[in-house]
Design a protein around this motif. Structure first.
Motif, mmCIF file in Angstrom:
data_model
loop_
_atom_site.group_PDB
_atom_site.id
_atom_site.type_symbol
_atom_site.label_atom_id
_atom_site.label_comp_id
_atom_site.label_asym_id
_atom_site.label_seq_id
_atom_site.Cartn_x
_atom_site.Cartn_y
_atom_site.Cartn_z
ATOM 1 N N GLY A 46 55.965 -26.533 -54.345
ATOM 2 C CA GLY A 46 54.544 -26.321 -54.211
ATOM 3 C C GLY A 46 53.924 -25.573 -55.368
ATOM 4 N N THR A 47 54.757 -25.058 -56.268
ATOM 5 C CA THR A 47 54.277 -24.288 -57.419
ATOM 6 C C THR A 47 54.589 -25.008 -58.720
ATOM 7 N N MET A 48 55.825 -25.442 -58.897
ATOM 8 C CA MET A 48 56.200 -26.266 -60.038
ATOM 9 C C MET A 48 56.092 -27.745 -59.706
ATOM 10 N N ILE A 49 56.496 -28.084 -58.493
ATOM 11 C CA ILE A 49 56.538 -29.487 -58.086
ATOM 12 C C ILE A 49 55.782 -29.673 -56.773
ATOM 13 N N ASN A 50 55.206 -30.849 -56.591
ATOM 14 C CA ASN A 50 54.376 -31.144 -55.427
ATOM 15 C C ASN A 50 55.243 -31.641 -54.275
ATOM 16 N N SER A 51 56.137 -30.781 -53.827
ATOM 17 C CA SER A 51 57.192 -31.173 -52.898
ATOM 18 C C SER A 51 56.925 -30.826 -51.446
ATOM 19 N N MET A 52 55.897 -30.035 -51.171
ATOM 20 C CA MET A 52 55.726 -29.552 -49.812
ATOM 21 C C MET A 52 55.471 -30.670 -48.784
ATOM 22 N N PRO A 53 54.708 -31.726 -49.102
ATOM 23 C CA PRO A 53 54.581 -32.809 -48.116
ATOM 24 C C PRO A 53 55.926 -33.438 -47.741
ATOM 25 N N SER A 54 56.811 -33.578 -48.716
ATOM 26 C CA SER A 54 58.129 -34.152 -48.422
ATOM 27 C C SER A 54 58.993 -33.170 -47.642
ATOM 28 N N HIS A 55 58.860 -31.879 -47.924
ATOM 29 C CA HIS A 55 59.571 -30.893 -47.101
ATOM 30 C C HIS A 55 59.096 -30.979 -45.655
ATOM 31 N N ALA A 56 57.785 -31.106 -45.469
ATOM 32 C CA ALA A 56 57.257 -31.224 -44.104
ATOM 33 C C ALA A 56 57.817 -32.462 -43.406
ATOM 34 N N GLN A 57 57.832 -33.583 -44.112
ATOM 35 C CA GLN A 57 58.378 -34.814 -43.535
ATOM 36 C C GLN A 57 59.850 -34.650 -43.173
ATOM 37 N N SER A 58 60.588 -33.958 -44.024
ATOM 38 C CA SER A 58 62.022 -33.792 -43.760
ATOM 39 C C SER A 58 62.261 -32.900 -42.546
ATOM 40 N N TRP A 59 61.406 -31.898 -42.332
ATOM 41 C CA TRP A 59 61.522 -31.079 -41.122
ATOM 42 C C TRP A 59 61.267 -31.921 -39.873
ATOM 43 N N VAL A 60 60.257 -32.775 -39.929
ATOM 44 C CA VAL A 60 59.954 -33.634 -38.785
ATOM 45 C C VAL A 60 61.149 -34.531 -38.461
ATOM 46 N N GLU A 61 61.725 -35.144 -39.489
ATOM 47 C CA GLU A 61 62.861 -36.044 -39.263
ATOM 48 C C GLU A 61 64.092 -35.283 -38.795
ATOM 49 N N PHE A 62 64.357 -34.130 -39.392
ATOM 50 C CA PHE A 62 65.513 -33.324 -38.970
ATOM 51 C C PHE A 62 65.376 -32.946 -37.494
ATOM 52 N N CYS A 63 64.186 -32.491 -37.119
ATOM 53 C CA CYS A 63 63.984 -32.074 -35.731
ATOM 54 C C CYS A 63 64.050 -33.264 -34.772
ATOM 55 N N ARG A 64 63.583 -34.426 -35.200
ATOM 56 C CA ARG A 64 63.701 -35.621 -34.364
ATOM 57 C C ARG A 64 65.161 -35.941 -34.087
ATOM 58 N N ARG A 65 65.974 -35.860 -35.145
ATOM 59 C CA ARG A 65 67.398 -36.173 -34.988
ATOM 60 C C ARG A 65 68.107 -35.173 -34.092
ATOM 61 N N HIS A 66 67.601 -33.953 -34.040
ATOM 62 C CA HIS A 66 68.251 -32.918 -33.236
ATOM 63 C C HIS A 66 67.481 -32.619 -31.952
ATOM 64 N N ASP A 67 66.517 -33.483 -31.636
ATOM 65 C CA ASP A 67 65.759 -33.381 -30.384
ATOM 66 C C ASP A 67 65.132 -31.997 -30.217
ATOM 67 N N ILE A 68 64.494 -31.519 -31.291
ATOM 68 C CA ILE A 68 63.815 -30.227 -31.281
ATOM 69 C C ILE A 68 62.310 -30.468 -31.375
#
Length: 229
Positions: free
Chosen positions: A17-39
């Motif tokens: 979010g400071t050097m690279i515009n990565s925060m949207p992808s981090h958010a997406q990865s949290w959603v997918e991780f939590c889906r896989r772990h039923d959280i």
């Protein structure tokens, strides 16, 4: 722009979010991780609580229980691979970052990276940014230091660069990182890629900008009192 007094020897950049515009992808990865772990999660709340914290701290926060470092880092390895798979095809820097970094080097400043991201995410970002000169110091969140808002990551970056904390300026996009800079005794610049300037305000924040092109256009570096050898 009026709070810039003092010698500056080095700049320390948060990464995501400071050097690279990565925060949207981090958010997406949290959603997918939590889906896989039923959280079930409130994504905005999770991002607020975890951005700037180390991987192990994030997993303890997500699962809301104690867990060993081995278990936490095993989980984060899965989550961060999801992130890299998502961000790799659409990778982009925060506009103007590499140009700004080159200008900073031209002005005689040392550059450091202080991120809660682990060594794999750092390598992923650096390989794609292709900076002409690597940072003088890179400190990651898997080195055993507490994450932000604790100041340890920024203080270690300054130590490795051989610069006093008060002679460093931190560039950050998240409230926990802005607070970590304050606790480190460092001035800060707010990069408003995901938060407003008001959300990233503080007595030590000397400027705010959406990206580095704005800082270049405002001649930010030229206004600094840069240390000379």
């Amino acid at each position: 722009m009026s709070k810039r007094a003092g010698v500056v020897s080095g700049l320390i950049f948060d990464m995501d979010g400071t050097m690279i515009n990565s925060m949207p992808s981090h958010a997406q990865s949290w959603v997918e991780f939590c889906r896989r772990h039923d959280i079930q999660i409130d994504l905005a709340d999770l991002m607020r609580r975890t951005t700037g914290r180390t991987g192990a701290e994030c997993m303890r926060e997500l699962f809301q229980r104690e867990m060993s470092d081995d278990e936490a880092w095993a989980y984060i390895a899965i989550k961060e691979q999801l992130y890299r798979d998502l961000f790799g095809p659409v990778f982009e820097e925060i506009p103007g970052f590499t140009q700004f970094a080159a200008l900073a080097l031209h002005h005689g400043l040392k550059l450091g990276v202080g991120t809660a991201g682990d060594r794999h995410n750092i390598a992923f970002a650096m390989q794609r940014l292709q900076l002409p000169v690597p940072p003088h110091a890179m400190v990651g969140g898997d080195e055993g230091l507490p994450g932000k808002p604790q100041p340890a990551i920024f203080l270690e970056a300054a130590r490795r660069m051989g610069i006093r904390p008060e002679d460093c300026i931190v560039f950050e996009d998240a409230p926990l990182g802005i607070e970590a800079a304050r606790r480190a005794g460092m001035r800060a610049v707010a990069i408003c890629s995901g938060h407003s300037a008001d959300e990233l305000a503080g007595p030590h924040v000397i400027a705010s900008a959406k990206n580095y092109l704005e800082l270049i256009d405002s001649h930010f570096l030229e206004t600094l009192h840069v240390a000379t050898a």
